[in-house]
Design an enzyme around this catalytic site. Structure first.
Site, PDB file in Angstrom:
ATOM      1  N   ARG A  91     -19.288 -16.264   5.942  1.00  0.00           N
ATOM      2  CA  ARG A  91     -19.173 -15.501   4.697  1.00  0.00           C
ATOM      3  C   ARG A  91     -19.441 -16.370   3.474  1.00  0.00           C
ATOM      4  O   ARG A  91     -19.987 -15.886   2.481  1.00  0.00           O
ATOM      5  CB  ARG A  91     -17.800 -14.830   4.590  1.00  0.00           C
ATOM      6  CG  ARG A  91     -17.728 -13.866   3.426  1.00  0.00           C
ATOM      7  CD  ARG A  91     -16.571 -12.910   3.511  1.00  0.00           C
ATOM      8  NE  ARG A  91     -15.299 -13.576   3.298  1.00  0.00           N
ATOM      9  CZ  ARG A  91     -14.166 -12.898   3.034  1.00  0.00           C
ATOM     10  NH1 ARG A  91     -14.182 -11.573   2.973  1.00  0.00           N
ATOM     11  NH2 ARG A  91     -13.034 -13.544   2.857  1.00  0.00           N
ATOM     12  N   LYS A 193     -18.394 -12.908  -2.667  1.00  0.00           N
ATOM     13  CA  LYS A 193     -17.148 -13.326  -3.331  1.00  0.00           C
ATOM     14  C   LYS A 193     -17.529 -14.295  -4.445  1.00  0.00           C
ATOM     15  O   LYS A 193     -17.534 -15.505  -4.266  1.00  0.00           O
ATOM     16  CB  LYS A 193     -16.193 -13.959  -2.321  1.00  0.00           C
ATOM     17  CG  LYS A 193     -15.569 -12.945  -1.363  1.00  0.00           C
ATOM     18  CD  LYS A 193     -14.554 -13.588  -0.451  1.00  0.00           C
ATOM     19  CE  LYS A 193     -13.271 -13.968  -1.153  1.00  0.00           C
ATOM     20  NZ  LYS A 193     -12.466 -12.807  -1.583  1.00  0.00           N
TER      21      LYS A 193
END
Length: 203
Positions: A91, A193
């Site tokens: 991620r 993010k």
């Protein structure tokens, strides 16, 4: 190989019963640099401390920054376990892709976290409901004013013992749902993010 420089002034970890979220950090941090033409280099663990950034550092002006978050838990057997480390490593790079940040070898991301947790393992709390929060972050570090991807970056990892994110624990929490203000839109950065996505939620 990760170079390790241990602190000469170790702190005392707080008692498990006093832990909040994101208020206390351990003795060390992991650092890794990127320079165009050289790639990612100089993996190291150093005593936790502030950075020195040029006022024109592009992360401060154009927000080229990503982060992730995961936890290490101490089991009833005393063993420390990391939750879904490989998924978080992937991620980090998935978020970086959206911001044109060069990919980091996922094995290095995993090793950086394992090594830092091992160095600061005495900070992993014992009480049920507590954990060691792990925050890998990448910031753009080139000094310039002008809109283009940075040619240099810093990947770093900091960790700290935490209690529950919400004081209420698993009880329901109050939220505001609105159609007027939007943090993520189709074609935007919602899948990453990024620092900017969270800044957009503050108002």
């Amino acid at each position: 190989e990760i170079a390790i420089t241990r602190t000469a002034n170790p702190k005392t970890p707080p008692a498990d019963d006093t832990l909040a979220f994101g208020k206390v950090f351990t003795d060390h941090m992991f650092l890794l640099n990127y320079d165009e033409g050289k790639g990612w280099h100089s993996p190291r663990i150093e005593p936790y401390g502030p950075f020195t950034l040029d006022p024109a550092c592009c992360v401060l002006h154009y927000g080229q920054a990503i982060f992730d978050g995961l936890k290490a838990f101490r089991g009833v057997d005393g063993q420390i376990r990391l939750f879904r480390l490989a998924d978080h490593a992937r991620r980090v790079n998935r978020s970086g892709h959206f911001l044109c940040i060069p990919e980091i070898d996922p094995a290095m991301i995993e090793e950086s976290i394992r090594a830092l947790v091992e160095v600061d393992q005495r900070w992993v709390p014992h009480k049920a409901g507590t954990s060691l929060y792990i925050r890998p972050t990448v910031i753009a570090t080139e000094t310039f004013l002008g809109v283009h991807p940075s040619h240099s970056y810093l990947y770093y990892v900091i960790v700290g013992p935490v209690g529950a994110y919400y004081k209420e624990g698993m009880n329901p929490v109050r939220i505001l749902a609105t159609e007027k203000y939007v943090r993520a839109v189709q074609g935007g950065m919602g899948a990453a993010k990024t620092a900017g996505n969270y800044a957009a939620s503050l108002f």
